[in-house]
Design an enzyme around this catalytic site. Sequence first.
Site, PDB file in Angstrom:
ATOM      1  CB  CYS A   1      -0.796  -1.258   7.951  1.00  0.00           C
ATOM      2  SG  CYS A   1      -2.621  -2.738   6.783  1.00  0.00           S
TER       3      CYS A   1
ATOM      4  CB  CYS B   1      -2.130   4.333   6.724  1.00  0.00           C
ATOM      5  SG  CYS B   1      -3.366   3.844   6.712  1.00  0.00           S
TER       6      CYS B   1
ATOM      7  CB  CYS C   1     -10.459  -8.881  20.946  1.00  0.00           C
ATOM      8  SG  CYS C   1     -11.172  -8.187  22.167  1.00  0.00           S
TER       9      CYS C   1
ATOM     10  CD  GLU D   1     -23.705  -9.052  24.429  1.00  0.00           C
ATOM     11  OE1 GLU D   1     -23.632  -7.330  24.776  1.00  0.00           O
ATOM     12  OE2 GLU D   1     -23.056  -9.928  24.833  1.00  0.00           O
TER      13      GLU D   1
ATOM     14  CG  PHE E   1     -19.469 -11.554  27.309  1.00  0.00           C
ATOM     15  CD1 PHE E   1     -19.988 -10.270  28.541  1.00  0.00           C
ATOM     16  CD2 PHE E   1     -18.445 -12.522  28.698  1.00  0.00           C
ATOM     17  CE1 PHE E   1     -18.933 -10.438  29.497  1.00  0.00           C
ATOM     18  CE2 PHE E   1     -18.080 -12.062  29.874  1.00  0.00           C
ATOM     19  CZ  PHE E   1     -18.203 -10.479  30.336  1.00  0.00           C
TER      20      PHE E   1
ATOM     21  CB  CYS F   1      -1.294  -0.438   1.039  1.00  0.00           C
ATOM     22  SG  CYS F   1      -2.135   1.503   1.251  1.00  0.00           S
TER      23      CYS F   1
ATOM     24  CG  ASP G   1     -16.107 -13.461  21.871  1.00  0.00           C
ATOM     25  OD1 ASP G   1     -15.192 -12.765  21.908  1.00  0.00           O
ATOM     26  OD2 ASP G   1     -16.542 -13.668  20.463  1.00  0.00           O
TER      27      ASP G   1
ATOM     28  CB  CYS H   1      -7.870   0.490   1.690  1.00  0.00           C
ATOM     29  SG  CYS H   1      -7.918  -0.163   3.089  1.00  0.00           S
TER      30      CYS H   1
END
Length: 402
Positions: A61, A58, A359, A287, A267, A52, A333, A136
């Site tokens: 990334c 940017c 995550c 949730e 979750f 890119c 999660d 992108c």
Amino acid sequence: MTDLDSDIILRIAAKGDGVTADGRHVALAAPGDRLLTDGSLLRGPHHVDPPCIHFPACGGCELQHVDESSLAEFITARVTGALAGQGVEPATLLPPHISPPRTRRRASLRASRLGRKVTIGFAESGSHTLIDLAMCEVLDPRLFALIAPLRSLLALMLPDKRAAHVRMSLVDQGVDLLLEGVRVEGLAADEALLDFASSHKLARLTIDEGDGQQARWEPEPVTVRFGGVAVAFPSFSFLQATPDGEIALVETVRQALPPQGAIADLFCGLGTFALALGGARPVYAAEAARDLVLSLRTAANRAQRRLVADHRDLFRRPLSPDELNRFAAIVIDPPRAGAREQVMQIAASTVATVAYVSCNPASFARDAAHLVAGGYRLDSVKPVGQFRWSTHVELVGIFRRG
């Protein structure tokens, strides 16, 4: 170790810098590069040309300069390093999954206007300066195709020297677009908004001028599908970043579950795991976000799934060991901070299998240490790099009791 050996980049640190053998951090370095005395880099075999033109300015990334094998090693090391810091070691380390380029189906961009010029893109790393995207390599082309025409649209409804948010998701019907911080004033702006939605065949166009979301275009109800079940999609709700990444996470969990018995999905969001894994088996899904629970409950009822969707804040009111012990397996999660309150209850339960989707390797490792202290073993861990070329890493850890 010779001086030359100490100048070799050995690995990529958590924030994306290369690290030499003697511990120096070097920006934009790849494993195998050599740091020269003048501070420049002599490229090694794992240093590649970024695809890119906006890299490295940017902030979308951070790792386009490393090859595929180094990217895989980085994603894996982010997980194993966090676990090692908590004294936890998985019995099996599964190969990482990395999403291909141009597959991101969800994006939050910023827009700003200065005079006649409207800029749309990601911010520079460590800065509020926007990169005006001309290309992108991570966004799905269907999302990127809207950026140029959005500049013209926002010129009509973004005040000078003001900023807005452009949030896009790919749903069953196409692109779901949410514009926040704009001002739709006058007939020309109204007509331009509807013409834009129609000509670009949007699934939905939602405006938030500061007083709440208002759908201005939605030819048919917007949905996303999990396990073949269509679920109503509140504007810019959470989705896994890429379809292939979602499949990798779901299949890793699926393979770990016992063949029978009820499962709990904690979750649960809109039902990514609850619907994909449920099928004929009973599922309890919890949730805290009421709109997500209502969407999931309605979809499950319509599909005649054996699913109970519970509006429950698992931080304030986690499931107790007695409640958990009714299930053959737990899927959890949580958000980036982890789920210490709920994990402590799981650690005190007798549930045989826990699939923890995370995550954030750091919060996962902290929670993993609590589960191990409670008698679980970390049977396997699979790193997942949905956010290609970034330092953001996801994973699935499978815990077994005994």
